[in-house]
Design a protein around this motif. Structure first.
Motif, PDB file in Angstrom:
ATOM      1  N   LEU A 212       0.827  -1.200   0.000  1.00 19.78           N
ATOM      2  CA  LEU A 212       0.000   0.000   0.000  1.00 19.78           C
ATOM      3  C   LEU A 212       0.863   1.253   0.000  1.00 19.78           C
ATOM      4  CD1 LEU A 212      -2.804  -0.872   2.600  1.00 19.78           C
ATOM      5  CD2 LEU A 212      -3.114  -0.463   0.143  1.00 19.78           C
ATOM      6  N   GLY A 213       0.383   2.286  -0.672  1.00 16.97           N
ATOM      7  CA  GLY A 213       1.031   3.585  -0.601  1.00 16.97           C
ATOM      8  C   GLY A 213       2.057   3.866  -1.668  1.00 16.97           C
ATOM      9  N   GLY A 214       2.336   2.879  -2.536  1.00 18.37           N
ATOM     10  CA  GLY A 214       3.224   3.136  -3.661  1.00 18.37           C
ATOM     11  C   GLY A 214       4.699   3.050  -3.364  1.00 18.37           C
ATOM     12  N   LYS A 215       5.091   2.915  -2.100  1.00 18.33           N
ATOM     13  CA  LYS A 215       6.504   2.793  -1.755  1.00 18.33           C
ATOM     14  C   LYS A 215       6.963   1.351  -1.943  1.00 18.33           C
ATOM     15  CE  LYS A 215       6.873   7.105  -0.524  1.00 18.33           C
ATOM     16  NZ  LYS A 215       7.687   8.080  -1.302  1.00 18.33           N
ATOM     17  N   GLU A 216       8.270   1.175  -2.207  1.00 16.27           N
ATOM     18  CA  GLU A 216       8.769  -0.153  -2.550  1.00 16.27           C
ATOM     19  C   GLU A 216       9.938  -0.613  -1.686  1.00 16.27           C
ATOM     20  OE1 GLU A 216       9.310  -0.381  -6.758  1.00 16.27           O
ATOM     21  OE2 GLU A 216       7.276   0.317  -7.147  1.00 16.27           O
ATOM     22  N   ASP A 217      10.427   0.251  -0.799  1.00 14.06           N
ATOM     23  CA  ASP A 217      11.565  -0.111   0.030  1.00 14.06           C
ATOM     24  C   ASP A 217      11.134  -1.034   1.160  1.00 14.06           C
ATOM     25  OD1 ASP A 217      13.189   1.479  -1.520  1.00 14.06           O
ATOM     26  OD2 ASP A 217      12.912   3.245  -0.240  1.00 14.06           O
ATOM     27  N   TYR A 218      12.101  -1.743   1.736  1.00 12.42           N
ATOM     28  CA  TYR A 218      11.821  -2.690   2.807  1.00 12.42           C
ATOM     29  C   TYR A 218      13.027  -2.782   3.732  1.00 12.42           C
ATOM     30  CZ  TYR A 218      14.827  -5.777   0.069  1.00 12.42           C
ATOM     31  OH  TYR A 218      15.902  -6.313  -0.611  1.00 12.42           O
ATOM     32  N   PHE A 219      12.826  -3.464   4.867  1.00 17.56           N
ATOM     33  CA  PHE A 219      13.948  -3.756   5.756  1.00 17.56           C
ATOM     34  C   PHE A 219      13.764  -5.142   6.341  1.00 17.56           C
ATOM     35  CE2 PHE A 219      10.733  -1.842   8.464  1.00 17.56           C
ATOM     36  CZ  PHE A 219      10.765  -2.609   9.616  1.00 17.56           C
ATOM     37  N   HIS A 220      14.870  -5.729   6.807  1.00 23.44           N
ATOM     38  CA  HIS A 220      14.844  -7.043   7.439  1.00 23.44           C
ATOM     39  C   HIS A 220      14.653  -6.907   8.947  1.00 23.44           C
ATOM     40  CE1 HIS A 220      16.713  -8.752   3.750  1.00 23.44           C
ATOM     41  NE2 HIS A 220      16.154  -9.876   4.170  1.00 23.44           N
ATOM     42  N   ASP A 221      13.812  -7.781   9.512  1.00 21.84           N
ATOM     43  CA  ASP A 221      13.747  -7.894  10.962  1.00 21.84           C
ATOM     44  C   ASP A 221      15.055  -8.482  11.489  1.00 21.84           C
ATOM     45  OD1 ASP A 221      11.260  -6.847  11.283  1.00 21.84           O
ATOM     46  OD2 ASP A 221      10.255  -8.729  11.783  1.00 21.84           O
ATOM     47  N   ASP A 222      15.214  -8.442  12.810  1.00 24.87           N
ATOM     48  CA  ASP A 222      16.408  -9.021  13.428  1.00 24.87           C
ATOM     49  C   ASP A 222      16.499 -10.529  13.206  1.00 24.87           C
ATOM     50  OD1 ASP A 222      17.176  -6.548  14.339  1.00 24.87           O
ATOM     51  OD2 ASP A 222      16.323  -6.817  16.346  1.00 24.87           O
ATOM     52  N   ASP A 223      15.363 -11.175  12.856  1.00 25.06           N
ATOM     53  CA  ASP A 223      15.406 -12.618  12.607  1.00 25.06           C
ATOM     54  C   ASP A 223      16.099 -12.967  11.294  1.00 25.06           C
ATOM     55  OD1 ASP A 223      13.542 -12.201  10.514  1.00 25.06           O
ATOM     56  OD2 ASP A 223      11.834 -12.718  11.792  1.00 25.06           O
ATOM     57  N   GLU A 224      16.464 -11.921  10.505  1.00 23.02           N
ATOM     58  CA  GLU A 224      17.198 -12.050   9.234  1.00 23.02           C
ATOM     59  C   GLU A 224      16.342 -12.607   8.098  1.00 23.02           C
ATOM     60  OE1 GLU A 224      21.166 -13.643   9.350  1.00 23.02           O
ATOM     61  OE2 GLU A 224      21.395 -13.208  11.489  1.00 23.02           O
ATOM     62  N   TRP A 225      15.067 -12.848   8.343  1.00 25.06           N
ATOM     63  CA  TRP A 225      14.199 -13.389   7.302  1.00 25.06           C
ATOM     64  C   TRP A 225      13.038 -12.468   6.956  1.00 25.06           C
ATOM     65  CZ3 TRP A 225      14.652 -17.310   3.959  1.00 25.06           C
ATOM     66  CH2 TRP A 225      15.655 -18.256   4.206  1.00 25.06           C
ATOM     67  N   SER A 229       7.650  -3.682   4.977  1.00 28.42           N
ATOM     68  CA  SER A 229       7.592  -2.479   4.168  1.00 28.42           C
ATOM     69  C   SER A 229       8.193  -1.316   4.949  1.00 28.42           C
ATOM     70  CB  SER A 229       6.137  -2.164   3.788  1.00 28.42           C
ATOM     71  OG  SER A 229       5.361  -1.899   4.937  1.00 28.42           O
ATOM     72  N   ALA A 230       9.012  -0.517   4.277  1.00 32.34           N
ATOM     73  CA  ALA A 230       9.692   0.589   4.945  1.00 32.34           C
ATOM     74  C   ALA A 230       8.714   1.667   5.391  1.00 32.34           C
ATOM     75  CB  ALA A 230      10.750   1.182   4.025  1.00 32.34           C
ATOM     76  N   ASN A 231       7.570   1.774   4.712  1.00 26.81           N
ATOM     77  CA  ASN A 231       6.594   2.798   5.078  1.00 26.81           C
ATOM     78  C   ASN A 231       5.604   2.308   6.136  1.00 26.81           C
ATOM     79  OD1 ASN A 231       4.965   1.077   3.595  1.00 26.81           O
ATOM     80  ND2 ASN A 231       4.327   2.593   2.078  1.00 26.81           N
ATOM     81  N   GLY A 232       5.766   1.049   6.589  1.00 25.46           N
ATOM     82  CA  GLY A 232       4.892   0.516   7.619  1.00 25.46           C
ATOM     83  C   GLY A 232       3.503   0.168   7.140  1.00 25.46           C
ATOM     84  N   ARG A 233       3.280   0.247   5.828  1.00 25.27           N
ATOM     85  CA  ARG A 233       1.961  -0.058   5.278  1.00 25.27           C
ATOM     86  C   ARG A 233       1.829  -1.552   5.011  1.00 25.27           C
ATOM     87  NH1 ARG A 233      -0.373   4.480   2.904  1.00 25.27           N
ATOM     88  NH2 ARG A 233      -2.279   3.216   2.871  1.00 25.27           N
ATOM     89  N   ARG A 234       0.592  -1.998   4.886  1.00 23.07           N
ATOM     90  CA  ARG A 234       0.335  -3.417   4.686  1.00 23.07           C
ATOM     91  C   ARG A 234       0.719  -3.885   3.283  1.00 23.07           C
ATOM     92  NH1 ARG A 234      -4.914  -5.286   8.228  1.00 23.07           N
ATOM     93  NH2 ARG A 234      -4.046  -4.611  10.231  1.00 23.07           N
TER      94      ARG A 234
END
Length: 255
Positions: A212-225, A229-234
């Motif tokens: 949602l929201g058109g953003k495409e960036d992401y990050f990994h949780d500490d579990d490494e898997w 979504s970087a914008n916190g959207r679903r």
């Protein structure tokens, strides 16, 4: 290893795909408010074992991962896009759950994913899931001999971006067969007329992942898997294993 499968090999992959489809159906049926992700994982493990198959994700350690995946299925909730680890989290009303499942049967792999709402659905979330399913359907329809991989990618990404959704950056589908992830890479975006030509016997996993929201960036949780979504959207994820044949695309991960 050749990317091209014979009709007999595709038939064996269809049986593996049926195990995956039936497992996803049972998980979806059991995913209710108060049920934990670990309980869904245990159900998936029992279903796959009962079919005489083995899970593809459990213990999987790709080159980029320093720890093996600890679950039978990937369970990604809300802003988790893909690769969520099944844990003690108990589902809540309105959660958006994406489930990814892979299984081997007689040495051949099937891989598919679904997204759905637990309990009461927010119309915005349901529209996101519908858009993801529609993107998958367009990708499957484009998986025809004579088309190129860029045509398939554009069929997924073009309309999705036009509708205001983001695509998980740097991720897409893949070839599949004796291993879960193989060549070729199957992009969720592309330029028509570019890339390898799609030929009969090629079997691929097509899997759009929309945010949602058109953003495409992401990050990994500490579990490494888990990828969030970087914008916190679903986000939503939909996937089928598909064989390209002279008569058109054949979905191998149906019940």
């Amino acid at each position: 290893m050749s990317m091209i499968k014979s009709p007999a090999e595709i038939a064996l992959m269809r049986e593996a795909g049926r195990v995956v489809a039936n497992t996803l159906a049972k998980v979806r049926e059991s995913a209710a408010v108060g049920v934990s992700l670990k309980e869904l994982d245990e159900l998936a493990a029992a279903t796959i074992a009962g079919a005489g198959a083995t899970p593809a994700f459990l213990g999987y350690t790709p080159r980029w991962a320093s720890v093996p995946f600890p679950g039978v299925i990937c369970t990604s909730v809300n802003d988790a896009v893909v690769h969520g680890i099944p844990n003690d989290y108990r589902l809540r009303d309105g959660d958006l759950l994406s489930v990814d499942c892979g299984a081997f049967l007689e040495g051949w792999c099937g891989d598919a994913a679904i997204s759905f709402i637990v309990g009461t659905a927010d119309p915005v979330d349901q529209a996101l899931i519908d858009a993801t399913d529609a993107a998958l359907a367009r990708g499957v329809e484009s998986a025809r001999t004579g088309n190129k991989m860029g045509d398939l990618g554009y069929s997924i990404g073009g309309a999705s971006r036009s509708a205001g959704y983001g695509l998980l950056a740097d991720h897409g589908g893949h070839g599949i067969g004796r291993t879960m992830h193989a060549e070729p890479h199957v992009p969720n975006d592309g330029r028509p007329g570019r890339g390898i030509k799609l030929t009969a016997g090629l079997v691929i996993a097509i899997e759009p992942m929309l945010i949602l929201g058109g953003k495409e960036d992401y990050f990994h949780d500490d579990d490494e898997w888990t990828l969030r979504s970087a914008n916190g959207r679903r986000a939503a994820h939909s996937e089928h294993t598909v064989a390209i044949t002279a008569d058109g695309p054949v979905i191998l991960t149906l019940p």
